[in-house]
Design a protein around this motif. Structure first.
Motif, short mmCIF file in Angstrom:
data_model
loop_
_atom_site.label_atom_id
_atom_site.label_comp_id
_atom_site.label_asym_id
_atom_site.label_seq_id
_atom_site.Cartn_x
_atom_site.Cartn_y
_atom_site.Cartn_z
N UNK A 166 0.81 -1.22 0.00
CA UNK A 166 0.00 0.00 0.00
C UNK A 166 0.84 1.27 0.00
N UNK A 167 2.10 1.17 -0.41
CA UNK A 167 2.92 2.37 -0.46
C UNK A 167 3.87 2.45 -1.62
N UNK A 168 3.89 1.44 -2.48
CA UNK A 168 4.88 1.43 -3.56
C UNK A 168 4.31 0.73 -4.77
N UNK A 192 -8.62 15.27 -5.89
CA UNK A 192 -9.02 14.11 -5.12
C UNK A 192 -7.80 13.24 -4.84
N UNK A 193 -7.76 12.69 -3.64
CA UNK A 193 -6.71 11.75 -3.25
C UNK A 193 -7.35 10.40 -2.98
N UNK A 194 -6.88 9.39 -3.68
CA UNK A 194 -7.42 8.04 -3.48
C UNK A 194 -6.29 7.12 -3.03
N UNK A 195 -6.51 6.40 -1.93
CA UNK A 195 -5.51 5.47 -1.40
C UNK A 195 -5.68 4.09 -2.00
N UNK A 196 -4.67 3.63 -2.71
CA UNK A 196 -4.74 2.36 -3.43
C UNK A 196 -4.06 1.24 -2.66
N UNK A 197 -4.26 0.04 -3.17
CA UNK A 197 -3.49 -1.12 -2.73
C UNK A 197 -2.97 -1.79 -4.00
N UNK A 198 -1.74 -2.26 -3.95
CA UNK A 198 -1.04 -2.62 -5.18
C UNK A 198 -1.15 -4.09 -5.57
N UNK A 199 -2.01 -4.82 -4.89
CA UNK A 199 -2.41 -6.16 -5.32
C UNK A 199 -3.91 -6.24 -5.12
N UNK A 200 -4.53 -7.27 -5.68
CA UNK A 200 -5.97 -7.37 -5.49
C UNK A 200 -6.53 -8.67 -6.02
N UNK A 201 -7.85 -8.72 -6.05
CA UNK A 201 -8.60 -9.86 -6.59
C UNK A 201 -9.71 -9.30 -7.49
N UNK A 202 -10.24 -10.11 -8.39
CA UNK A 202 -11.29 -9.61 -9.30
C UNK A 202 -12.49 -9.04 -8.56
N UNK A 203 -12.83 -9.62 -7.39
CA UNK A 203 -14.03 -9.15 -6.70
C UNK A 203 -13.83 -7.84 -5.95
N UNK A 248 -0.34 -11.09 7.80
CA UNK A 248 -0.09 -9.66 7.71
C UNK A 248 -0.69 -9.09 6.43
N UNK A 249 -0.59 -9.83 5.33
CA UNK A 249 -1.17 -9.38 4.08
C UNK A 249 -2.68 -9.25 4.19
N UNK A 250 -3.33 -10.27 4.76
CA UNK A 250 -4.79 -10.25 4.87
C UNK A 250 -5.26 -9.11 5.76
N UNK A 251 -4.53 -8.84 6.84
CA UNK A 251 -4.92 -7.76 7.75
C UNK A 251 -4.90 -6.41 7.03
N UNK A 252 -3.88 -6.19 6.22
CA UNK A 252 -3.79 -4.93 5.49
C UNK A 252 -4.89 -4.84 4.43
N UNK A 253 -5.11 -5.94 3.71
CA UNK A 253 -6.16 -5.95 2.69
C UNK A 253 -7.53 -5.69 3.32
#
Length: 317
Positions: A15-17, A60-71, A226-231
């Motif tokens: 979530x930062x790079x 506008x500022x939107x906070x992204x996450x750099x991995x994901x799933x289709x849903x 740790x990944x799931x908690x952030x997601x």
């Protein structure tokens, strides 16, 4: 790079790079139709979204996450309308420019022709690396040209993919596809050379320590949780939970994490805020999509822009 900062690096990677780890097609943006409009209206809010305004100008500022799933998609109508009303999309960097990315990797992440990764590793580290590569189904030869820091990041991303999180479904890529569909210009806040240099500037000893800690995290089974908690925090639009994860990493390793926080977030946040300020002063009204952790805390981009006199409105309170 101190070896006990891996959890903070994981947060940064998620979530930062922004970086292109593979060449799959980006998540498709929605087409214009009545059915899609209904999907956008019913989609939950995800990520972080702020309106920034002053003197009649809005960004506008939107906070992204750099991995994901289709849903994870589509993003909701509020985000889509905000981008449609903006003059352009601004991302950390445009990860769809594959040739540009690969050229930067060659400059910063690849060993000299006479070296291979195995030659830099102790027998114990080579054995542990092979175990994790076998588990993840990653061919050993695919990492042999990489410097230890790049091998560590590649293994970490491979483990995330094994957990079902794909860089092809990064929200940045979705927004780039959506911006192209709306005929919006796309600009970058940073360069890939700048981002890779943050890792390439570390010493060989620090890089090997980073690889060792990455393997240890996988061996202990900590990465998945740790990944799931952030997601989950991102899916819930929970800025406080995102910030708490970052603060917890700082508390766990106060000396080493202080350096990482300064280099990976604080300095970059100041640069990003200054760049957004210049865009608005020039009459541009951008939709800025950056890693969600850049939008949290007292030194996050919204807080820094507030200090410059901008009104900040949380659109996902």
């Amino acid at each position: 790079m101190p070896c006990r900062t891996l959890r903070l690096i994981l947060l940064w990677l998620l979530a930062g790079w922004q970086f292109a780890w593979a060449d799959p097609p980006p998540a498709e943006a929605p087409a214009a139709s009545t059915d899609v409009l209904q999907q956008l209206k019913s989609a939950p809010s995800r990520g972080l979204l702020y309106e920034v305004s002053r003197d009649g100008k809005t960004a506008y500022l939107f906070g992204t996450i750099h991995v994901g799933r289709p849903n994870f998609f589509p993003l909701d109508l509020v985000v889509t309308q905000a981008l449609a009303q903006s003059s352009e999309l601004v991302v950390e960097l445009d990860a769809t420019q594959g040739d540009k990315m690969q050229a930067a990797v060659q400059r910063h992440a690849v060993l000299p022709d006479s070296q291979r990764l195995d030659s830099l590793l102790s027998p114990s580290l080579r054995k542990r690396l092979q175990t994790q590569l076998d588990t993840l189904g990653i061919p050993r030869d695919s990492l042999q040209a990489y410097k230890p820091w790049m091998a560590a990041l590649s293994i970490m991303m491979g483990a995330m993919q094994a957990s079902g999180f794909e860089p092809a479904y990064a929200t940045d890529l979705y927004l780039i596809a959506l911006a192209k569909g709306l005929n919006k210009p796309i600009d970058e806040l940073e360069s890939i050379d700048y981002q890779l240099e943050l890792f390439d500037s570390t010493t060989r000893q620090e890089q090997l320590a980073f690889l060792d800690e990455t393997l240890r995290m996988l061996e202990q089974g900590r990465l998945r949780g740790d990944t799931q908690a952030l997601v989950d925090a991102w899916l819930d639009s929970d800025a406080q939970a995102l910030q708490q994860q970052s603060l917890a990493s700082m508390r766990e390793n106060p000396r080493s994490a202080r350096w990482m926080q300064q280099k990976l977030f604080t300095e970059r946040n100041r640069h990003m805020a200054a760049s957004i300020d210049r865009m608005l002063a020039a009459g541009r009204q951008p939709f800025v999509a950056i890693g969600a952790l850049h939008l949290t805390g007292a030194d996050g981009v919204p807080a820094l822009l507030a200090m410059r006199g901008y009104r900040i409105k949380n659109l996902y309170p």
